[in-house]
Design an enzyme around this catalytic site. Structure first.
Site, PDB file in Angstrom:
ATOM      1  NE  ARG A 134      -2.520  -1.280   3.028  1.00 35.39           N
ATOM      2  CZ  ARG A 134      -2.933  -1.906   4.152  1.00 35.39           C
ATOM      3  NH1 ARG A 134      -4.111  -0.704   4.504  1.00 35.39           N
ATOM      4  NH2 ARG A 134      -2.766  -2.210   5.152  1.00 35.39           N
ATOM      5  CG  ASP A 187       4.843  -2.338  10.019  1.00 38.84           C
ATOM      6  OD1 ASP A 187       5.627  -2.939  11.046  1.00 38.84           O
ATOM      7  OD2 ASP A 187       4.256  -2.585   9.040  1.00 38.84           O
ATOM      8  CG  ASN A 195      -1.652  -9.962  17.718  1.00 36.60           C
ATOM      9  OD1 ASN A 195      -0.356  -9.610  18.758  1.00 36.60           O
ATOM     10  ND2 ASN A 195      -1.611  -9.922  16.719  1.00 36.60           N
ATOM     11  CG  ASN A 250      -0.151  -1.295   7.469  1.00 38.38           C
ATOM     12  OD1 ASN A 250       0.565  -1.929   7.490  1.00 38.38           O
ATOM     13  ND2 ASN A 250      -1.062  -1.170   8.229  1.00 38.38           N
ATOM     14  CG  ASN A 267      36.683  42.920   1.974  1.00 39.44           C
ATOM     15  OD1 ASN A 267      35.807  42.592   2.912  1.00 39.44           O
ATOM     16  ND2 ASN A 267      36.231  43.150   0.710  1.00 39.44           N
ATOM     17  CG  ASN A 273      35.463  26.413  -9.521  1.00 41.75           C
ATOM     18  OD1 ASN A 273      34.953  27.390 -10.252  1.00 41.75           O
ATOM     19  ND2 ASN A 273      34.772  25.547  -8.947  1.00 41.75           N
ATOM     20  CB  SER A 286      33.133  44.762  -5.482  1.00 39.55           C
ATOM     21  OG  SER A 286      33.115  45.123  -4.032  1.00 39.55           O
TER      22      SER A 286
HETATM   23  C1  UD1 Z   1      -0.430  -9.454  11.720  1.00 40.86           C
HETATM   24  C2  UD1 Z   1      -1.278 -10.170  13.348  1.00 40.86           C
HETATM   25  C3  UD1 Z   1      -2.700  -9.673  13.279  1.00 40.86           C
HETATM   26  C4  UD1 Z   1      -2.590  -7.976  14.505  1.00 40.86           C
HETATM   27  C5  UD1 Z   1      -1.378  -7.682  12.910  1.00 40.86           C
HETATM   28  C6  UD1 Z   1      -0.722  -5.537  13.830  1.00 40.86           C
HETATM   29  C7  UD1 Z   1      -0.718 -12.589  12.058  1.00 40.86           C
HETATM   30  C8  UD1 Z   1      -1.120 -13.860  11.166  1.00 40.86           C
HETATM   31  N1  UD1 Z   1      -1.510 -11.487  12.201  1.00 40.86           N
HETATM   32  O1  UD1 Z   1      -0.880  -9.515  10.432  1.00 40.86           O
HETATM   33  O2  UD1 Z   1      -3.095 -10.584  14.524  1.00 40.86           O
HETATM   34  O3  UD1 Z   1      -3.708  -7.395  14.137  1.00 40.86           O
HETATM   35  O4  UD1 Z   1      -0.381  -8.332  12.325  1.00 40.86           O
HETATM   36  O5  UD1 Z   1      -0.300  -5.377  12.689  1.00 40.86           O
HETATM   37  O6  UD1 Z   1       0.185 -12.323  12.519  1.00 40.86           O
HETATM   38  N2  UD1 Z   1       5.755 -10.286   7.398  1.00 40.86           N
HETATM   39  C9  UD1 Z   1       6.895 -11.686   7.462  1.00 40.86           C
HETATM   40  N3  UD1 Z   1       6.752 -12.412   7.165  1.00 40.86           N
HETATM   41  C10 UD1 Z   1       5.534 -13.305   6.407  1.00 40.86           C
HETATM   42  C11 UD1 Z   1       4.577 -12.298   6.648  1.00 40.86           C
HETATM   43  C12 UD1 Z   1       4.440 -10.907   7.536  1.00 40.86           C
HETATM   44  O7  UD1 Z   1       7.685 -10.662   7.135  1.00 40.86           O
HETATM   45  O8  UD1 Z   1       5.863 -14.125   5.697  1.00 40.86           O
HETATM   46  C13 UD1 Z   1       6.419  -9.541   8.384  1.00 40.86           C
HETATM   47  C14 UD1 Z   1       5.469  -8.546   7.434  1.00 40.86           C
HETATM   48  O9  UD1 Z   1       6.837  -7.425   6.674  1.00 40.86           O
HETATM   49  C15 UD1 Z   1       4.701  -7.619   9.121  1.00 40.86           C
HETATM   50  C16 UD1 Z   1       4.744  -8.066  10.076  1.00 40.86           C
HETATM   51  O10 UD1 Z   1       5.667  -9.550   9.769  1.00 40.86           O
HETATM   52  O11 UD1 Z   1       6.009  -6.552   9.024  1.00 40.86           O
HETATM   53  C17 UD1 Z   1       2.689  -8.265   9.939  1.00 40.86           C
HETATM   54  O12 UD1 Z   1       2.289  -8.722   9.031  1.00 40.86           O
HETATM   55  P1  UD1 Z   1       1.116  -8.501   8.007  1.00 40.86           P
HETATM   56  O13 UD1 Z   1       1.470  -8.915   6.782  1.00 40.86           O
HETATM   57  O14 UD1 Z   1       1.250  -6.958   7.700  1.00 40.86           O
HETATM   58  O15 UD1 Z   1       0.547  -8.825   9.322  1.00 40.86           O
HETATM   59  P2  UD1 Z   1      -1.134  -8.967   9.319  1.00 40.86           P
HETATM   60  O16 UD1 Z   1      -2.801  -9.437   8.382  1.00 40.86           O
HETATM   61  O17 UD1 Z   1      -1.448  -7.485   8.845  1.00 40.86           O
HETATM   62 CA    CA Z   2       0.054  -5.265   9.424  1.00 37.08          CA
END
Ligand code: UD1
Ligand code: CA
Length: 474
Positions: free
Chosen positions: A14, A106, A170, A226, A375, A384, A403
């Site tokens: 996004r 993030d 969460n 996001n 000066n 240059n 000047s």
């Molecule tokens: C996740 C949580 C959700 C919570 C939310 C908070 C899970 C299944 N869900 O959802 O409960 O409310 O975060 O923002 O955990 N990432 C990886 N590898 C992957 C997937 C994700 O590194 O395979 C990283 C993403 O880059 C990000 C973080 O994990 O930094 C969260 O992933 P994202 O896809 O944003 O999770 P949500 O669906 O938002």
């Molecule tokens: Ca997220």
């Protein structure tokens, strides 16, 4: 042994950017940098960053930070947060860990205080989950509770209409007992709406036999980024935090709403920032210096007693009591020694301006060394560049450059020498000499009056065509 896993493999669709999400900057530092800096004071044994999209760029940044224990592990395909944590646990770095914190890369607003509280709150429980309440919880995992105990987390896409009404969500920040986490990760399936391994499913598994505790915090600390709009909002929150920290330390800030200071900038007590100031990179402002109004300084040092107004500066050193501006452009390699001046509409580059030397108005000084007490007159230029190469100018102590002088480099003006105004000087000027280069002046008495008379006569005797007369008034 306490360690952390930072999830940073996602693309950040996004943001609509070619740059990996966690490398986007908020208040002068990439999102991932804020998270890793918040973890740093906990002195963890290992911080494993899970990378994927833009892996090499993210790795280069993470490993460049002066924080011990950081390593990266690549998640080739983003098969879910549970899969990401499993890869980190299998990397070897966490084999000796007893406590593992998990968080996303993030959430730049997270504080060190909250992070350390999560470890403490877990106590003897299998896990602690940090939660918050949102007016609109859409999109987040919902906390399922049985009284004070947490029994599971249900993702938006898997939630029943009744579960969707739960406003406790969460945040994605957890502390796990390491062995419990390893066991739970081994049980994960992809049997859900997104076909991913959910880290959140470990909670229901652990809650069958152990306790999982919740820690509710204020939502602004744990907000993820996001889209661009959230990035702008968090930037201004983090900037305000930086300014509050500086003001608490004795820095004067006249208008915080128009002042922007990057996270790693140093501003000493009793420095004064006037409205419209932007300080970036490795800038340092000493006690007793005054910056602004309206100045943008990058990698610039401003020493005590110096003033800098309406100025753009990159890679410059502004010495004690020096004066810069208004409307001045200092480029890399500029050094102003004590009491030196670079005034209005002056541009400098790789220029050392000695103690008490003045470049007051409308000049370009590049690839030049000016001694003390020089000066450099209005409108004068160090020439240059010949279109192919750059050449150096040296001006000795106490020299006076009149000047509108062009000093064609390479050239040296000796100490105590004078250059007459309006000269174009192409060879060295000896110490204490006067160099002057002007065509001989002619004065023709009465020329102006005769000239006007001639034109008046001409126009009255000219035959006028219709088109010409139509243009006469223009
Ligand atoms: C996740 C949580 C959700 C919570 C939310 C908070 C899970 C299944 N869900 O959802 O409960 O409310 O975060 O923002 O955990 N990432 C990886 N590898 C992957 C997937 C994700 O590194 O395979 C990283 C993403 O880059 C990000 C973080 O994990 O930094 C969260 O992933 P994202 O896809 O944003 O999770 P949500 O669906 O938002
Ligand atoms: Ca997220």
């Amino acid at each position: 042994m306490r360690s952390a896993v930072v999830l940073a493999a996602g693309r950040g669709t996004r943001l609509r950017s070619s740059k990996p999400k966690v490398l986007h900057e908020a208040a002068g530092r990439p999102l991932l940098g804020w998270v890793l800096h918040a973890l740093a004071p906990l002195e963890l044994d290992h911080i494993v960053v899970v990378i994927g999209h833009g892996a090499e760029q993210v790795r280069a940044y993470a490993e460049s930070l002066p924080i011990p224990g950081i390593s990266c592990v690549v998640q080739e395909q983003q098969n879910g947060t549970g899969h990401a944590v499993r890869i980190a646990m299998e990397s070897g770095a966490l084999d000796a860990a007893t406590d593992v914190m998990v968080l996303a890369g993030d959430v730049p607003g997270i504080s060190t205080e909250t992070l350390s509280r999560v470890f403490v709150e877990r106590g003897g429980a299998a896990a602690a989950v940090v939660t918050t309440r949102l007016d609109d919880p859409t999109g987040y995992g919902r906390m399922i509770r049985y009284g004070s105990r947490i029994t599971g987390i249900v993702e938006e896409r898997d939630a029943s209409p009744e579960q969707k009404r739960i406003d406790e969500i969460n945040t994605g920040l957890f502390a796990f007992e390491a062995q419990a986490l390893r066991d739970a990760l081994g049980q994960l399936t992809t049997d859900n709406a997104q076909g991913e391994e959910y880290l959140t499913d470990t909670v229901a598994y652990l809650a069958q036999t152990r306790t999982v505790v919740g820690l509710e915090v204020d939502s602004d600390e744990v907000e993820g980024v996001n889209d661009r709009s959230q990035l702008a909002t968090i930037s201004s929150t983090l900037n305000a935090r930086t300014l509050d920290r500086l003001m608490a330390g004795g820095v004067g800030i006249v208008d915080p709403s128009s002042t922007y200071v990057d996270a790693d900038v140093v501003v000493e007590p009793d420095a004064l920032l006037l409205p419209g100031v932007m300080l970036h990179g490795a800038t340092r402002i000493a006690s007793g210096a005054e910056v602004g109004p309206y100045s943008r300084l990058t990698d610039t040092v401003v020493e005590s007693g110096a003033t800098v107004a309406f100025t753009v500066s990159t890679g410059a050193e502004i010495g004690p009591e020096a004066q810069v501006g208004p409307y001045t452009h200092l480029r890399p390699g500029t050094v102003l020694h004590r009491g030196a001046k670079a005034g209005g509409f002056v541009e400098t580059k790789k220029a050392v301006i000695g103690e008490g030397s003045k470049v007051p108005h409308l000049s370009y000084v590049g690839d030049a060394d000016l001694g003390k007490g020089v000066n450099f007159g209005a409108g004068s230029v160090t020439v240059n560049y010949d279109g192919f190469n750059k050449f150096h100018t040296t001006i000795g102590d106490g020299a006076f450059v009149g000047s509108d002088t062009m000093l064609v480099a390479p050239i040296e003006v000796g100490p105590g020498a004078y250059v007459g105004a309006g000269s174009t000087i192409t060879t060295d000027v000896p110490a204490d000499a006067l160099a002057i280069e002007r065509a001989e002046r002619r004065t023709i008495d009465g020329w102006g009056a005769r000239n006007r008379e001639r034109h008046t006569k001409q126009s009255s005797s000219e035959p006028t065509s219709p088109t010409e007369s139509g243009q006469k008034d223009n």
